[in-house]
Scaffold this motif. Structure first.
Motif, mmCIF file in Angstrom:
data_model
loop_
_atom_site.group_PDB
_atom_site.id
_atom_site.type_symbol
_atom_site.label_atom_id
_atom_site.label_comp_id
_atom_site.label_asym_id
_atom_site.label_seq_id
_atom_site.Cartn_x
_atom_site.Cartn_y
_atom_site.Cartn_z
ATOM 1 N N VAL A 245 0.832 -1.195 0.000
ATOM 2 C CA VAL A 245 0.000 0.000 0.000
ATOM 3 C C VAL A 245 0.868 1.246 0.000
ATOM 4 O O VAL A 245 0.644 2.197 -0.740
ATOM 5 N N ASP A 246 1.863 1.237 0.850
ATOM 6 C CA ASP A 246 2.761 2.391 0.896
ATOM 7 C C ASP A 246 3.468 2.605 -0.434
ATOM 8 O O ASP A 246 3.675 3.736 -0.862
ATOM 9 N N GLU A 247 3.799 1.506 -1.112
ATOM 10 C CA GLU A 247 4.466 1.640 -2.390
ATOM 11 C C GLU A 247 3.544 2.198 -3.456
ATOM 12 O O GLU A 247 3.998 2.837 -4.404
ATOM 13 N N ASN A 248 2.212 1.959 -3.301
ATOM 14 C CA ASN A 248 1.254 2.407 -4.309
ATOM 15 C C ASN A 248 0.698 3.795 -4.012
ATOM 16 O O ASN A 248 -0.172 4.274 -4.739
ATOM 17 N N LYS A 249 1.097 4.439 -2.922
ATOM 18 C CA LYS A 249 0.611 5.779 -2.620
ATOM 19 C C LYS A 249 1.052 6.756 -3.688
ATOM 20 O O LYS A 249 2.171 6.695 -4.181
ATOM 21 N N LEU A 250 0.135 7.683 -4.002
ATOM 22 C CA LEU A 250 0.443 8.710 -4.997
ATOM 23 C C LEU A 250 1.228 9.820 -4.322
ATOM 24 O O LEU A 250 0.781 10.386 -3.323
ATOM 25 N N SER A 251 2.372 10.143 -4.877
ATOM 26 C CA SER A 251 3.230 11.163 -4.288
ATOM 27 C C SER A 251 3.228 12.420 -5.144
ATOM 28 O O SER A 251 2.673 12.462 -6.241
ATOM 29 N N LEU A 252 3.896 13.432 -4.629
ATOM 30 C CA LEU A 252 3.977 14.705 -5.337
ATOM 31 C C LEU A 252 4.745 14.559 -6.658
ATOM 32 O O LEU A 252 4.529 15.343 -7.581
ATOM 33 N N ASN A 253 5.585 13.559 -6.740
ATOM 34 C CA ASN A 253 6.353 13.372 -7.977
ATOM 35 C C ASN A 253 5.466 13.137 -9.189
ATOM 36 O O ASN A 253 5.850 13.438 -10.314
ATOM 37 N N SER A 254 4.258 12.610 -8.960
ATOM 38 C CA SER A 254 3.360 12.313 -10.069
ATOM 39 C C SER A 254 2.553 13.535 -10.512
ATOM 40 O O SER A 254 1.953 13.499 -11.593
ATOM 41 N N PHE A 255 2.530 14.601 -9.711
ATOM 42 C CA PHE A 255 1.633 15.732 -10.013
ATOM 43 C C PHE A 255 2.322 17.082 -9.995
ATOM 44 O O PHE A 255 1.654 18.100 -10.181
ATOM 45 N N TRP A 256 3.637 17.108 -9.770
ATOM 46 C CA TRP A 256 4.260 18.425 -9.637
ATOM 47 C C TRP A 256 4.171 19.230 -10.925
ATOM 48 O O TRP A 256 4.168 20.467 -10.898
ATOM 49 N N GLY A 257 4.067 18.560 -12.050
ATOM 50 C CA GLY A 257 3.908 19.283 -13.313
ATOM 51 C C GLY A 257 2.601 20.049 -13.367
ATOM 52 O O GLY A 257 2.540 21.205 -13.819
ATOM 53 N N LEU A 258 1.502 19.411 -12.912
ATOM 54 C CA LEU A 258 0.198 20.092 -12.881
ATOM 55 C C LEU A 258 0.228 21.285 -11.934
ATOM 56 O O LEU A 258 -0.273 22.368 -12.266
ATOM 57 N N PHE A 259 0.808 21.083 -10.762
ATOM 58 C CA PHE A 259 0.875 22.184 -9.796
ATOM 59 C C PHE A 259 1.737 23.322 -10.331
ATOM 60 O O PHE A 259 1.448 24.506 -10.074
ATOM 61 N N LEU A 260 2.767 22.997 -11.070
ATOM 62 C CA LEU A 260 3.621 24.038 -11.642
ATOM 63 C C LEU A 260 2.854 24.869 -12.657
ATOM 64 O O LEU A 260 2.934 26.118 -12.671
ATOM 65 N N ILE A 261 2.052 24.222 -13.516
ATOM 66 C CA ILE A 261 1.263 24.950 -14.522
ATOM 67 C C ILE A 261 0.244 25.844 -13.839
ATOM 68 O O ILE A 261 0.081 27.024 -14.193
ATOM 69 N N CYS A 262 -0.456 25.287 -12.846
ATOM 70 C CA CYS A 262 -1.484 26.066 -12.153
ATOM 71 C C CYS A 262 -0.871 27.244 -11.406
ATOM 72 O O CYS A 262 -1.389 28.366 -11.448
ATOM 73 N N GLY A 263 0.246 27.005 -10.692
ATOM 74 C CA GLY A 263 0.895 28.089 -9.955
ATOM 75 C C GLY A 263 1.383 29.180 -10.880
ATOM 76 O O GLY A 263 1.277 30.372 -10.566
ATOM 77 N N SER A 264 1.950 28.797 -12.028
ATOM 78 C CA SER A 264 2.426 29.795 -12.985
ATOM 79 C C SER A 264 1.282 30.641 -13.515
ATOM 80 O O SER A 264 1.423 31.865 -13.691
ATOM 81 N N ALA A 265 0.129 30.008 -13.794
ATOM 82 C CA ALA A 265 -1.038 30.758 -14.273
ATOM 83 C C ALA A 265 -1.516 31.750 -13.231
ATOM 84 O O ALA A 265 -1.885 32.904 -13.555
#
Length: 953
Positions: A845-865
């Motif tokens: 379960v711990d290995e399958n947790k979604l981390s920030l590494n999978s979404f930092w690109g989306l957060f970067l686009i949103c923050g830049s906007a």
């Protein structure tokens, strides 16, 4: 009467003095020492006058391949020195030559006779055996010995200080042969050599040189110098039954050709054989007056080494003189070889050294040796052997000589070897030989002359080694493999482990082979791919009651009790030190198997899809985006206005309501809509990912275990099970420092099952550590009641073990790769090792947790906007504020003090007016700016009308 007696005595004394004078002069000329012995008891005497003649001795076998070349060369050199006025200042060199007649005993006697002549330098001998004996003589009498033909490497030892080699030692020749063997990839050779000092010492160095290339001499075939062809025939018959087909022939040039003539009759000069000859063969061929077709026919494909001598003008001039030398028995090139050049240079070396020696005031006196005296009744006149007093000084002078001779640069290294040793690598083909390359101690194998490389940095890397193509026996250009299976009727002896458990891999069988299993099928398939037949027999190792020790199994191969080992043999470091393994045919590694149970439901399971970091960043972005939208909408959207408390609630509500797309506030501004669209896309992705992960966690059955992996076992004190005979025991104890008392050896899968069922508290084990192939088979047969925990903590593989440097290991590795590429290896695997896959996961379960590494690109686009929208908004507000502020201040000043219109407007430095300006509605700001523009227009109109009234009519 007294006067007559006095006159008589005077005449007698005069005659005695004259007699002594005339006796002294011939002795001074003959002995060339300028000294005379007054009596047998006098130690020495010397003359201040330089001698007219210096005696130089020569000692070698005159009627031999080397002797027929050396004799005219030495005599020619003596003539050249004596005719050169620039050396020795008119002193004549006198050559005293003795024949050793290829006999150590005769050579010793001749050497003693030679030393009676009070020579200052001895040249020769050509035989290493004779050189060993004579070296003791010259050591005692301090006479330097310059040998142009004795190539035994042991003669360079400190035991023989007065021995000086004027040719190259066989030490370098043997290293050249080792480089050739390594270049062609051969790993074993058979040495055929003459059993004397020359042959034994050279082959000994060859063995050391090959060992550095991970090759070896598999057999040493020695024969006596005088053996007839029948004995040579028996010797070659014996070596022909052996595995290696690479033969190194190190014999004398006078009898060496018998080896090849016998080999020709035994069909050993055909395809598949490799013959490498040392410099004796080119010496023999070069000395032939004309090419003998029969001789060349039996030598086709032979590779040989010849001393390399640069093609200088000095060498060419001498070779043109050779055909007509008066000391030769016939005209023409007959008798010439490289030893003629070294013999010629030896004389000139002695001449140059004596010239320097005399100019430095060297002593040419001789002294009696107290260790040598005549024995009463003996015919040996040992007292006639005298010590050369200047021998040590002359030896040091010889060692520092440096000049260019016929053979190249004559200069000695600190080890008393000639500098720049080099060889031509020749290949016999057709009616002669052709050069396929060079070898030098500087750059090893090359296709360019060695002297052209001395000015460059040395490069002996494998990529820089080059030779031209050769023609091998059988008239083929295809490089021979260099080995075959022995023709002695003995098949390959293959040892196989007699397993108790996991018999799918290898086990005893009642069939013709006697063994069966996955490993046997892989080996047989690989053997069938080889381009040659491999007869083999299987031998079981073990009593069948328990698994054998695999380390002991491998040791049996290393000790030559078996030729190879086939089975589930893991490739580990300590085994690779004693045997060679093939390419792995099965990947393997140690894993941990432990009991598992179904994981209980967790009331906080809804938090598991995201990591803590992901939760924090997501919450922060919800608030951040809500605040940005509020800033962008506050001035123009009444839904984002009101009391501060209401506005704060609006920000929070709007922020988190976007998670479910249920926000009721409408966005009016263009920038606000842009930010909201991007944020809603990010929320959509996050919601979808969260839903999928949570669904997996709640619907897929999870298993858990108290043991998380190998680290848990290391920190605990519970017993650990391993397979009997496995290398896991040594690994756990030696590498992981687990107490051996905790290790429980298990024989088979049934024992695995019982130990795990009992557990550590009832005499079982907490977990089992074994290799992955066994564990996969074990789990599939237990319906997945037990599972692997943690990660595979070693990486290795299974291979077939062979004796060190066995060429079969290389060929079988290639065959295994072919099996893998064409899919046959997988077919064999599926035939024996089909198993049920266990789909349930443990503690992942711990290995399958979604981390920030999978979404930092989306957060970067949103923050830049968001940042871009805020920047545009601030620029627009600041522009409005600059237009609005002056008007506001002037109106306030006019209302307060209308009469003081000349006062300067004062701008407040406080942020409160700016904040108040930003908080106003957009419509108010636009209305105020409109009024300001209207007032400015009116003022401009009034100023124009006043100007027209004041102007003259």
């Amino acid at each position: 009467m007294a006067e007559v007696l006095l006159i008589s005595r005077f005449m007698t004394r005069t005659l005695i003095l004259l007699s002594l004078w005339f006796m002294w002069v011939p002795l001074g000329v003959v002995c060339s020492t300028g000294s005379t012995s007054a009596s047998s008891n006098s130690s020495s005497s010397s003359s201040s006058m330089k001698p007219k003649v210096l005696n130089i001795g020569a000692l070698f076998t005159l009627n031999s391949v080397i002797g027929r070349a050396a004799k005219p060369a030495i005599q020619a050199a003596i003539d050249d020195v004596n005719s050169d006025p620039n050396i020795l200042n008119g002193i004549e060199l006198k050559l005293i030559m003795h024949d050793t007649n290829c006999s150590g005993f005769v050579g010793t006697m001749e050497a003693l006779q030679l030393m009676e002549s009070d020579i200052v330098v001895a040249i020769g001998p050509q035989s290493s055996g004779v050189a060993h004996v004579i070296s003791h003589v010259v050591n005692e009498l301090h006479v330097p010995l310059l040998s142009f033909g004795a190539t035994d490497p042991t003669l360079s030892s400190l035991q023989y200080p007065y021995f000086l080699r004027t040719t190259h030692s066989d030490y370098f020749q043997m290293y050249a042969i080792a480089d050739i063997v390594d270049y062609y990839g051969w790993r074993e050779v058979i040495a055929i050599f003459v059993d004397d000092d020359y042959g034994r010492s050279g082959i000994s160095v060859l063995g050391d040189a090959l060992a550095k290339k991970r090759a070896k001499i598999s057999y040493k075939a020695a024969f006596s110098p005088g053996d007839p062809k029948s004995k040579i025939n028996d010797l070659l018959d014996e070596v022909n039954l052996m595995e290696s087909r690479v033969y190194v022939v190190h014999v004398n040039p006078d009898t060496g050709l018998n080896i090849f003539s016998v080999a020709k009759t035994l069909n050993m000069m055909s395809g598949g054989y490799v013959w490498i000859a040392t410099d004796w063969l080119p010496s023999y061929l070069d000395s032939m007056e004309a090419v003998d077709p029969d001789t060349m026919n039996i030598l086709q494909g032979v590779v040989a080494l010849r001393h390399y001598t640069p093609d200088t003008n000095l060498k060419k001039s001498f070779m043109s003189r050779w055909n007509n030398l008066k000391y030769k028995g016939s005209t023409g090139p007959a008798g010439f070889n490289s030893y003629a050049l070294y013999a010629y240079d030896s004389v000139w070396l002695a001449a140059h050294a004596l010239d320097v020696f005399l100019n430095e005031g060297g002593s040419l006196s001789f002294s009696s040796d107290p260790n040598l005296h005549d024995v009463k009744g003996s015919m040996l006149h040992l007292a006639s052997l005298r010590v050369f007093d200047g021998g040590q000084q002359l030896l040091q002078t010889l060692l520092r000589m440096n000049f260019t001779g016929l053979s190249g640069q004559i200069q000695f290294s600190p080890e008393k070897d000639l500098v720049h040793p080099a060889y031509d690598i020749l290949n016999v083909g057709g009616t002669g030989t052709h050069r396929i390359g060079y070898w030098s101690n500087y750059s090893h194998l090359s296709i360019v002359p060695p002297e052209s490389l001395y000015t460059k940095p040395p490069n002996i890397s494998s990529g820089s080694q080059q030779l031209y193509g050769a023609i091998w026996p059988g008239e083929t250009t295809k490089m021979p493999r260099g080995w075959v299976f022995p023709n002695n009727g003995q098949p390959l002896r293959i040892v196989v482990p007699n397993r108790v458990g996991y018999k799918e891999f290898v086990s005893k069988d009642k069939g013709p082979q006697g063994v069966r299993g996955y490993c046997i099928d892989v080996f047989e398939a690989a053997i069938n791919l080889l381009p040659y037949a491999v007869p083999h027999t299987y031998f079981l190792f073990g009593d069948g009651k328990r698994n054998p020790s695999y380390n002991e199994l491998v040791n049996q191969v290393a000790q030559n009790k078996y030729d190879a080992a086939v089975g589930d043999i893991t490739i580990v470091t300590n085994r690779t030190r004693i045997v060679d393994f093939t390419q792995p045919f099965m990947e393997s590694g140690l894993v941990v198997v432990a009991p598992v149970k179904e994981a209980k439901s967790n009331p906080w399971a809804f938090l598991k899809p995201f990591t803590g970091e992901m939760w924090l960043v997501t919450a922060a972005f919800f608030l951040f985006v809500g605040a940005v939208v509020w800033i962008l909408e506050h001035r123009i959207n009444h839904e984002f206005r009101g009391p501060p408390r209401q506005q704060l609630i609006t920000i929070l509500w709007f922020s988190f309501s976007t998670m479910f797309f249920s926000h009721r506030e409408n966005t009016v501004s263009t920038l606000g809509r842009l930010v909201l669209i991007i944020w809603l896309f990010v929320v959509l992705i996050i919601n979808s990912s969260y839903t999928a992960s949570l669904t997996s966690i709640l619907t897929v059955q999870q298993l858990t275990s108290g043991i998380q992996g190998i680290d848990t076992l290391i920190s605990s004190s519970e017993p650990i099970g391993i397979q009997d005979g496995s290398f896991a025991l040594n690994y756990l104890v030696d590498e992981l420092n687990i107490a051996e008392s905790r290790i429980v050896k298990l024989k088979n899968p049934e024992a695995y099952l019982r130990a795990l069922e009992l557990g550590p508290k009832k005499g079982g084990v907490a977990a089992i550590v074994d290799e992955l192939p066994y564990i996969e088979l074990f789990l599939s047969n237990t319906n997945c009641l037990y599972r692997t925990v943690g990660q595979e903590f070693t990486k290795s593989g299974w291979g077939f073990a062979f004796q060190r440097d066995s060429p079969l290991a290389v060929d079988l590795s290639t065959a295994i790769l072919q099996l893998s590429e064409n899919g046959d290896l997988q077919k064999i695997h599926d035939k024996w090792l089909t198993r049920k896959e266990c789909s349930m996961q443990i503690n992942q379960v711990d290995e399958n947790k979604l981390s920030l590494n999978s979404f930092w690109g989306l957060f970067l686009i949103c923050g830049s906007a968001c940042v871009l929208a805020l920047t545009i908004f601030c620029c627009r507000v600041f522009t409005q504020y600059r237009r609005f502020s002056p008007e506001d201040e002037e109106e306030e000043v006019e209302e307060i003090e209308p009469s003081r219109s000349s006062r300067r407007p004062v701008r407040s430095t406080s942020l409160w007016p700016i904040m108040d300006f930003v908080d106003r509605k957009e419509t108010e700001i636009k209305e105020m700016l409109k009024r300001k523009n209207s007032n400015e227009n009116k003022q401009q109109t009034n100023h124009r009308s006043r100007g027209q009234e004041s102007s003259p009519a």
